[in-house]
Structures are given as C-alpha cells and as structure tokens.
Scaffold this motif. Structure first.
Motif, PDB file in Angstrom:
ATOM      1  N   ARG A   1       7.172 -59.141  53.944  1.00 58.95           N
ATOM      2  CA  ARG A   1       6.437 -60.233  54.600  1.00 58.95           C
ATOM      3  C   ARG A   1       5.208 -59.640  55.295  1.00 58.95           C
ATOM      4  N   LEU A   2       4.278 -60.547  55.639  1.00 58.33           N
ATOM      5  CA  LEU A   2       3.151 -60.148  56.489  1.00 58.33           C
ATOM      6  C   LEU A   2       3.665 -60.016  57.919  1.00 58.33           C
ATOM      7  N   SER A   3       3.259 -58.958  58.576  1.00 57.74           N
ATOM      8  CA  SER A   3       3.617 -58.807  59.994  1.00 57.74           C
ATOM      9  C   SER A   3       2.483 -59.276  60.901  1.00 57.74           C
ATOM     10  N   HIS A   4       1.279 -58.792  60.653  1.00 57.83           N
ATOM     11  CA  HIS A   4       0.158 -59.120  61.551  1.00 57.83           C
ATOM     12  C   HIS A   4      -1.165 -58.783  60.893  1.00 57.83           C
ATOM     13  N   VAL A   5      -2.230 -59.237  61.526  1.00 57.58           N
ATOM     14  CA  VAL A   5      -3.567 -58.750  61.184  1.00 57.58           C
ATOM     15  C   VAL A   5      -4.209 -58.222  62.459  1.00 57.58           C
ATOM     16  N   LEU A   6      -5.133 -57.304  62.273  1.00 57.15           N
ATOM     17  CA  LEU A   6      -5.940 -56.797  63.377  1.00 57.15           C
ATOM     18  C   LEU A   6      -7.386 -57.130  63.084  1.00 57.15           C
ATOM     19  N   ILE A   7      -8.033 -57.777  64.047  1.00 51.82           N
ATOM     20  CA  ILE A   7      -9.434 -58.157  63.852  1.00 51.82           C
ATOM     21  C   ILE A   7     -10.314 -57.474  64.893  1.00 51.82           C
ATOM     22  N   PHE A   8     -11.553 -57.236  64.511  1.00 46.04           N
ATOM     23  CA  PHE A   8     -12.552 -56.710  65.439  1.00 46.04           C
ATOM     24  C   PHE A   8     -13.065 -57.833  66.332  1.00 46.04           C
ATOM     25  N   THR A   9     -13.442 -57.460  67.535  1.00 45.45           N
ATOM     26  CA  THR A   9     -14.065 -58.400  68.451  1.00 45.45           C
ATOM     27  C   THR A   9     -15.038 -57.632  69.339  1.00 45.45           C
ATOM     28  N   ALA A  10     -16.094 -58.309  69.736  1.00 49.64           N
ATOM     29  CA  ALA A  10     -17.062 -57.652  70.623  1.00 49.64           C
ATOM     30  C   ALA A  10     -16.573 -57.635  72.068  1.00 49.64           C
ATOM     31  N   ASP A  11     -15.529 -58.420  72.368  1.00 45.73           N
ATOM     32  CA  ASP A  11     -15.047 -58.494  73.747  1.00 45.73           C
ATOM     33  C   ASP A  11     -13.531 -58.753  73.726  1.00 45.73           C
ATOM     34  N   VAL A  12     -12.780 -57.666  73.854  1.00 44.86           N
ATOM     35  CA  VAL A  12     -11.321 -57.778  73.743  1.00 44.86           C
ATOM     36  C   VAL A  12     -10.757 -58.661  74.857  1.00 44.86           C
ATOM     37  N   LEU A  13     -11.239 -58.495  76.074  1.00 49.49           N
ATOM     38  CA  LEU A  13     -10.672 -59.247  77.201  1.00 49.49           C
ATOM     39  C   LEU A  13     -10.966 -60.742  77.061  1.00 49.49           C
ATOM     40  N   ALA A  14     -12.178 -61.076  76.625  1.00 59.58           N
ATOM     41  CA  ALA A  14     -12.506 -62.491  76.406  1.00 59.58           C
ATOM     42  C   ALA A  14     -11.672 -63.066  75.265  1.00 59.58           C
ATOM     43  N   SER A  15     -11.405 -62.248  74.266  1.00 58.72           N
ATOM     44  CA  SER A  15     -10.589 -62.724  73.135  1.00 58.72           C
ATOM     45  C   SER A  15      -9.151 -62.967  73.566  1.00 58.72           C
ATOM     46  N   ILE A  16      -8.606 -62.098  74.404  1.00 61.63           N
ATOM     47  CA  ILE A  16      -7.242 -62.332  74.918  1.00 61.63           C
ATOM     48  C   ILE A  16      -7.194 -63.699  75.592  1.00 61.63           C
ATOM     49  N   GLN A  17      -8.161 -63.937  76.454  1.00 69.51           N
ATOM     50  CA  GLN A  17      -8.191 -65.219  77.175  1.00 69.51           C
ATOM     51  C   GLN A  17      -8.296 -66.396  76.220  1.00 69.51           C
ATOM     52  N   PHE A  18      -9.167 -66.249  75.212  1.00 74.14           N
ATOM     53  CA  PHE A  18      -9.349 -67.358  74.263  1.00 74.14           C
ATOM     54  C   PHE A  18      -8.029 -67.666  73.550  1.00 74.14           C
ATOM     55  N   PHE A  19      -7.376 -66.632  73.056  1.00 71.26           N
ATOM     56  CA  PHE A  19      -6.165 -66.871  72.272  1.00 71.26           C
ATOM     57  C   PHE A  19      -4.987 -67.303  73.139  1.00 71.26           C
ATOM     58  N   GLU A  20      -4.979 -66.914  74.396  1.00 72.91           N
ATOM     59  CA  GLU A  20      -3.960 -67.441  75.317  1.00 72.91           C
ATOM     60  C   GLU A  20      -4.185 -68.936  75.557  1.00 72.91           C
ATOM     61  N   ARG A  21      -5.425 -69.296  75.835  1.00 74.92           N
ATOM     62  CA  ARG A  21      -5.737 -70.675  76.241  1.00 74.92           C
ATOM     63  C   ARG A  21      -5.698 -71.672  75.092  1.00 74.92           C
ATOM     64  N   THR A  22      -5.946 -71.191  73.888  1.00 80.49           N
ATOM     65  CA  THR A  22      -5.997 -72.110  72.759  1.00 80.49           C
ATOM     66  C   THR A  22      -4.709 -72.070  71.934  1.00 80.49           C
ATOM     67  N   LEU A  23      -4.387 -70.890  71.399  1.00 87.45           N
ATOM     68  CA  LEU A  23      -3.230 -70.784  70.515  1.00 87.45           C
ATOM     69  C   LEU A  23      -1.929 -70.635  71.285  1.00 87.45           C
ATOM     70  N   GLY A  24      -2.018 -70.293  72.562  1.00 90.27           N
ATOM     71  CA  GLY A  24      -0.800 -70.056  73.333  1.00 90.27           C
ATOM     72  C   GLY A  24      -0.139 -68.727  73.008  1.00 90.27           C
ATOM     73  N   LEU A  25      -0.889 -67.796  72.431  1.00 90.75           N
ATOM     74  CA  LEU A  25      -0.344 -66.455  72.216  1.00 90.75           C
ATOM     75  C   LEU A  25      -0.213 -65.752  73.562  1.00 90.75           C
ATOM     76  N   ARG A  26       0.633 -64.749  73.611  1.00 83.65           N
ATOM     77  CA  ARG A  26       0.790 -63.973  74.848  1.00 83.65           C
ATOM     78  C   ARG A  26       0.466 -62.508  74.604  1.00 83.65           C
ATOM     79  N   LEU A  27      -0.057 -61.919  75.637  1.00 80.36           N
ATOM     80  CA  LEU A  27      -0.364 -60.495  75.565  1.00 80.36           C
ATOM     81  C   LEU A  27       0.930 -59.690  75.551  1.00 80.36           C
ATOM     82  N   SER A  28       1.040 -58.779  74.590  1.00 83.22           N
ATOM     83  CA  SER A  28       2.188 -57.866  74.560  1.00 83.22           C
ATOM     84  C   SER A  28       1.836 -56.584  75.300  1.00 83.22           C
TER      85      SER A  28
END
Ligand code: FE2
Length: 320
Positions: free
Chosen positions: A164-191
């Motif tokens: 199965r697929l486990s995960h993908v890793l994507i590049f971002t220009a701002d890791v901290l802003a991306s964490i916030q975006f994905f928490e607030r929209t997708l409801g993902l949590r920081l591991s």
C-alpha cells in the motif's frame, strides 16, 4: 527532544474533524511510458487508460496514485479521503478559513471539493473509503527457525510487491505555515518536526506516523511517494531489482528516526523518489502522539549511508 513552544495538540477524541486518508497523489510527467516502466519495475500494478496511468498495488483495488502527461514533471494534485458525515463540515471549515473553492481539473470530477493551499498546490477532499491502515502493518522478521535456510537463491527470489501507499513528502517554502494550513483545513495533526526544516503529519482516524510530510525548499514540489513492504528483506530485494533494471540512484538502506521506518529510496526518472518502507510507526485513532521538535542533525536517520546531494533537490523548482 523538546516540546514545541506554543503548540497545543488538539484533543484526541471522537467527533474531531479531519480527513482519514491520503486518497491519491497525482503527478504530471512528460512521458507516461517512462513512468509505467519505472513503477512497474518498482513492483506496482500499473493500469493505463489512454495517456493516464493508475498506480495500484497487487491485491488491492484502490488507486493510490495517478500519472498524467504534462510538459514537465510536477505535482498535479493531492486528494484526501473523508467520511461522508464529515464532508459538509470540512467544506464549511475550509471556506470559513477564507480558502476559495475551485472547479475540478478536467477528468478528475468527483463527489468532493477542490481548492489550492496557501502556496497554490491543488488539493481535493472527497468522500472515499478509508485506505490509511486501521492498525500497525505486520512485518516479517524471521520466517524460518533453526535447521532451515532463510534465504532463497537470487534466481528464485520473489518479485517485491508493495502492499500500500504509506505517505508522500512534498516540498514547501514554509514548513511552519504548511503545518498550520493542514491542521486548520484537513485536520491533520503534527507527529514530529525538526526545526522549520521538516515536519510529519498524521490523520486523526488512525494512520501511519505520517501520511503527509513537508520539507523546506524554495517552492512547492513532490519529493517522494512511500510504499509499505512487509520486510527489510523486501526493501533489499526491491532495491536490487531496480538496480538490475538500471535504476541505480537513490539512498538506502537505512532507518529513519522520525517514523522509525526502514527505508530505501530509488530516484525516479524525474529526480524525485519512490521509497520502499517497512515498519513505520503507527498512531491509533484517539491516541495522543507526543509531537516534538527534534534537532535536525539528530533526527533524519538513525543509520544508513551518506545522503547523496541530489536527495535534497527540488527539480520542480529548477534545482540541479
Ligand atoms: Fe518517506
């Protein structure tokens, strides 16, 4: 390892809102034939429909990824799956956060909704079966006991077929802003994360340590897709088969610190990677993972060969 200043983990309880799975990743590449050859040799079950390829695993109906043709290799979009009862609230939350919903790209119409993240990366949330695992995946460590030979001959070695697929890793220009975006929209949590360089996020309904990972670059892009296999032996067999077919560049064998998985990455035809992964940490539903900030130099990998320079390049941003 230190606690993240100012970070308050959401309470892990039923009723929390979030996607349950990374449903599929979609890449655009210049030549679908090359992609078909690469992923077939990697051990995946490729299905072609015109110029579009579906990336599947043998014995599983789910479409984990797609390849469409494009001028240059690029991350086309990411699609996330949610439960039917959650989609209206997810949509309302995302619109409430000021994110504009947009039309689906041609050929990808669905029951879901579409938007771009804060960096312009196209995303979809749709109602779909939960394909992130409900428990930690089994690993095979010692298939024979005393008095028997554990290894086959090379000639008789089985073809490695990721489960199965486990995960993908994507590049971002701002890791901290991306964490916030994905928490607030997708409801993902920081591991876990390492400074502002890399971060790992999981789903709240039970998922691997990360179904989405983020790494700092000058621009967005796709770094790797990671495929679960059942043993370290399978990682080695897969890497060997790829090398035999000419796909010799990559990084491994090794073991990550964050996520704990054993790894081997094979460089793909476009400068990104496919990972054979085994024994990744699992975060059960309603568990509270102690998200922490780690020293980058101490948390990338536990052991393994020196990391080649090209491993960190974002070819979509023109790095070479
Ligand atoms: Fe990975």
């Amino acid at each position: 390892m230190t606690a993240i200043a100012g970070y308050v983990a959401p309470e892990a309880k039923s009723g929390d809102l979030g996607v349950h799975s990374l449903d599929q990743f979609v890449l655009a590449v210049p030549d679908a034939n090359v992609a078909e050859d690469f992923y077939t040799n990697f051990g995946l079950n490729m299905e072609r429909n015109g110029n579009t390829l579906a990336i599947k695993t043998f014995g599983h109906e789910h479409r984990w990824g797609s390849v469409v043709e494009g001028k240059t290799k690029a991350l086309h979009h990411l699609s996330f799956g949610c439960y039917a009862e959650d989609i209206a609230r997810l949509k309302a939350r995302i619109e409430g956060a000021g994110v504009k919903l947009i039309d689906p790209p041609p050929g990808f119409e669905s029951n879901g909704f579409w938007f771009r993240n804060h960096e312009g990366v196209l995303m979809e949330i749709k109602v779909a079966p939960k394909v992130s695992p409900d428990h930690k995946s089994d690993s095979i460590w010692s298939p024979v006991g005393p008095g028997a030979a554990g290894a086959t001959t090379r000639e008789k070695s089985p073809k490695v077929r990721p489960r199965r697929l486990s995960h993908v890793l994507i590049f971002t220009a701002d890791v901290l802003a991306s964490i916030q975006f994905f928490e607030r929209t997708l409801g993902l949590r920081l591991s876990d994360k390492a400074s502002d360089l890399v971060a790992f996020m999981h789903g709240i309904h039970g998922s691997d340590h990360h179904l989405l990972a983020l790494v700092k670059s000058s621009a967005p892009g796709f770094h790797h897709c990671s495929w679960d296999v059942s043993s370290v032996n399978d990682i080695g067999l897969g890497a060997m088969r790829m090398a035999d077919k000419g796909w010799t560049k990559g990084w491994g064998l090794g073991r990550h610190v964050l996520g704990s998985n054993y790894l081997h990455y094979v460089r793909d035809p476009w400068g990104s990677f496919s990972e054979y992964s085994c024994d990744i940490d699992y975060i059960p539903k309603e568990d509270r993972w102690p998200a922490a900030d780690h020293k980058p130099e101490d948390s990338f990998y536990l052991w393994g060969p020196e990391v080649p320079r090209e491993f960190t390049l974002n070819c979509e941003a023109g790095e070479s």
